[in-house]
Write an enzyme that holds these catalytic residues in place. Structure first.
Site, PDB file in Angstrom:
ATOM      1  N   LYS A 204       0.851  -1.196   0.000  1.00  0.00           N
ATOM      2  CA  LYS A 204       0.000   0.000   0.000  1.00  0.00           C
ATOM      3  C   LYS A 204       0.873   1.226   0.000  1.00  0.00           C
ATOM      4  O   LYS A 204       1.992   1.199   0.530  1.00  0.00           O
ATOM      5  CB  LYS A 204      -0.882   0.019   1.246  1.00  0.00           C
ATOM      6  CG  LYS A 204      -2.072   0.940   1.134  1.00  0.00           C
ATOM      7  CD  LYS A 204      -3.184   0.276   0.364  1.00  0.00           C
ATOM      8  CE  LYS A 204      -4.452   1.077   0.354  1.00  0.00           C
ATOM      9  NZ  LYS A 204      -5.604   0.218   0.076  1.00  0.00           N
TER      10      LYS A 204
HETATM   11  N1  GLU Z   1      -7.325   0.170  -3.084  1.00  0.00           N
HETATM   12  C1  GLU Z   1      -8.121  -1.003  -3.290  1.00  0.00           C
HETATM   13  C2  GLU Z   1      -8.148  -1.838  -2.023  1.00  0.00           C
HETATM   14  O1  GLU Z   1      -7.984  -1.334  -0.931  1.00  0.00           O
HETATM   15  C3  GLU Z   1      -7.689  -1.779  -4.527  1.00  0.00           C
HETATM   16  C4  GLU Z   1      -6.290  -2.298  -4.519  1.00  0.00           C
HETATM   17  C5  GLU Z   1      -5.834  -2.888  -5.850  1.00  0.00           C
HETATM   18  O2  GLU Z   1      -6.636  -2.966  -6.761  1.00  0.00           O
HETATM   19  O3  GLU Z   1      -4.664  -3.244  -5.929  1.00  0.00           O
HETATM   20  O4  GLU Z   1      -8.441  -2.998  -2.060  1.00  0.00           O
END
Ligand code: GLU
Length: 451
Positions: A133
Site C-alpha cells: 500500500k
Molecule cells: N485500493 C483497493 C483496495 O484497498 C484496490 C487495490 C488494488 O486494486 O490493488 O483494495
C-alpha cells in the site's frame, strides 16, 4: 509573484513541518493506531491455528517500508515538500499489490495497516498477489490538476525500482483514480523505455485498463451482501441501506444496491450526512449529479430533487434504523462508543478497517452479521488482478466475462469464510483471517521463507 517565486525549498520544508505537526496532534487526539487494530484481528485468528512465534513474526510485520520526500512546484511558484510512503507487507504469494492513497490523514501507521490488509485480502479471494500500500500526505481538494500530476509523477519516480509488474503493482485508493494511474504508468514507461501497462492497475480503458474495474469494488460488495442476505433468510429487494462515504465504492454500491431493489435511506460524505424524507429512498443518480456540480454533497438538503434532510451529526448515519450499513469511508468509524447503537442486521465493510476490535466484540454480541473488509471490498483488487493478467497476455475480455469471473471469486471466498466461521465458531472477520493466514503461511513455508 516574483517574490513568491523566489521562495526556497527550505521555506517549503518549514511549511511542511508545521503541517506535519498539526496532523500529528490531530492523530494522537482522536485516532487509535490502525496497525494495532489490524494486529489484534490477526491475533484473534492466529490463536485458532498452530503457528510458531517465528511464523507469526514473519507474516505480521511488513517486509519493507519506504518513505520519500516529494518536493513539488505549486502553481503559485512556491515549492512544497510532501511526504510519501510505500509499504510492502508480504510477497509470499506473489508481487505486492495495493492502492496508493492521497489524503491529509495518511501516516505510516495507516499505510502499514492497509498493506497488511492487502496481504490477507488477496489470500482470501485466492489471487496470486501479496500485499502492499502507498500513501501521500496531501489534500487533493486544495490542489489543481497539474499539481496533482506533478505529485503523482514525482512519487512514482522516487519509487521507480520498488515498483514493477513482478515486484509491486499499485492501484487507485482514496482520492486517486484512473488518471493518476495513467501518470504512474507514463512515468514508469518513460524511465524504463518500454511500455509497461502491467505496472499499475485501475488504469483508463484506453491504456490497458480493464472493463469493470471502476465499479469492481462495489460489485464485490454487492455480491457479498447478496450472499449474506441469502444466508440470513433476508431479501435485498426492499431492504433499507445506509452508506457512509460517497466515493468510488460508496456511490457505485448505492447504484448497484438500488438496482437490486434496496432502498438507500441515508448517505454521507465529507460535507455531512443526509437521510431520505421519501419512503422510496435517495436516488443515487441525483446525488452523483449534485456532486458533479458541487464537488461534494454540500447543500444536498436544499436540492429539491434530493428529498433529504441533513443530520446534525454525520455519524448519526451509522446508527440509523436500517437493515444494511455500508461503511465506505475511512478507518475507525464504528468504535466502542457507537457500536452498541448500531441497528443494522448486516454491516458490509466497503472501506478498509472501519470497525475497531472493540466494536467487533460488541457487534458480535448483538448478533450483527459483519462482512469483513478483506472479503467485502476484495472485488477491487480481484479485477485489478484480472487487469494485470490481460495486460500480460495482451488480450482483453469484455465486461460480461469480468463480472462472471469476479462473481466466482467472491462467491467462493464468501463460502470458504462462512464455512470456516461455522467450523471454528468465530465471527466472519476471524474466519476470513483464518482462511487467509493459512494460505499465506503455507506459501511462505513452501518457498522456504523461514529457512
Ligand atoms: N485500493 C483497493 C483496495 O484497498 C484496490 C487495490 C488494488 O486494486 O490493488 O483494495
Amino acid at each position: 509573484m516574483a517574490e513568491k517565486r523566489a521562495k526556497t525549498p527550505i521555506s517549503g520544508a518549514r511549511q511542511d513541518k508545521q503541517y506535519e505537526n498539526i496532523l500529528e496532534e490531530m492523530h494522537s487526539a482522536d485516532r487509535k493506531s490502525v496497525f494495532q487494530n489490524a494486529l489484534q484481528q490477526f491475533d484473534d485468528a492466529a490463536q485458532h491455528l498452530n503457528l510458531s512465534s517465528d511464523q507469526i513474526a514473519m507474516i505480521q510485520q511488513p517486509r519493507r517500508v519506504i518513505e520519500v520526500k516529494l518536493p513539488i512546484r505549486m502553481d503559485d511558484g512556491n515549492i512544497k515538500v510532501f511526504k510519501g510512503y510505500r509499504v510492502q507487507h508480504n510477497i509470499a504469494r506473489g508481487p505486492a499489490k495495493g492502492g496508493v492513497r492521497f489524503h491529509p490523514q495518511v501516516d505510516l501507521d495507516e499505510v502499514k495497516a492497509l498493506s497488511f490488509w492487502m496481504t490477507f485480502k488477496c489470500a482470501v479471494v485466492g489471487i496470486p498477489m501479496g500485499g502492499g500500500k502507498g500513501g501521500v500526505i496531501c489534500d487533493p481538494s486544495e490542489m489543481s490538476q497539474s499539481e496533482m500530476e506533478r505529485l503523482a509523477r514525482r512519487y512514482f519516480a522516487e519509487m521507480i525500482d520498488i515498483f514493477g509488474p513482478d515486484r509491486d503493482v499499485p492501484a487507485p485508493d482514496v482520492n486517486t483514480n484512473p488518471q493518476v494511474m495513467a501518470w504512474f504508468l507514463d512515468t514508469y514507461s518513460m524511465h524504463k523505455g518500454d511500455y509497461t501497462p502491467a505496472v499499475v492497475t485501475g488504469k483508463p480503458l484506453e491504456l490497458g485498463g480493464s472493463e469493470g474495474r471502476v465499479t469492481a469494488t462495489a460489485q464485490g460488495v454487492t455480491f457479498t451482501i447478496l450472499q449474506a442476505v441469502d444466508r440470513l433468510g433476508m431479501k435485498l429487494d426492499g431492504a433499507t441501506v445506509a452508506i457512509q462515504g460517497f466515493g468510488n465504492a460508496g456511490s457505485n454500491a448505492a447504484v448497484l444496491l438500488k438496482g437490486h431493489g434496496a432502498v438507500i435511506k441515508a448517505i454521507s460524505d465529507v460535507s455531512g450526512g443526509f437521510v431520505s424524507t421519501d419512503p422510496a429512498g435517495i436516488d443515487p443518480q441525483v446525488a452523483l449529479d449534485h456532486i458533479k456540480q458541487n464537488r461534494t454533497l454540500k447543500g444536498f438538503e436544499n436540492n429539491p430533487a434530493a428529498k433529504v434532510s441533513k443530520y446534525n451529526n454525520a455519524n448519526d448515519l451509522l446508527t440509523e434504523e436500517v437493515d444494511i450499513l455500508v461503511p465506505a469511508a475511512l478507518e475507525n468509524q464504528i468504535t466502542e462508543k457507537n457500536a452498541g447503537q448500531v441497528k443494522a442486521k448486516i454491516i458490509a465493510e466497503a472501506a478498509n478497517g472501519p470497525c475497531t476490535p472493540e466494536a467487533d466484540a460488541i457487534l458480535a454480541k448483538n448478533g450483527v452479521f459483519l462482512i469483513p473488509d478483506i472479503l467485502c471490498n476484495a472485488g477491487g483488487v480481484t479485477v485489478s488482478y484480472l487487469e494485470w493478467v490481460q495486460n500480460r497476455m495482451g488480450y482483453y475480455w469484455d465486461a460480461e466475462h469480468i463480472f462472471m469471473d469476479l462473481k466466482r471469486y467472491m462467491d467462493n471466498a464468501f463460502s470458504a469464510v462462512y464455512q470456516t466461521s461455522t467450523k471454528f465458531e468465530v465471527n466472519m472477520r476471524t474466519a476470513a483471517f483464518i482462511v487467509a493466514i493459512e494460505r499465506v503461511t503455507r506459501a511462505a513455508e513452501m518457498r522456504g521463507l523461514y529457512a
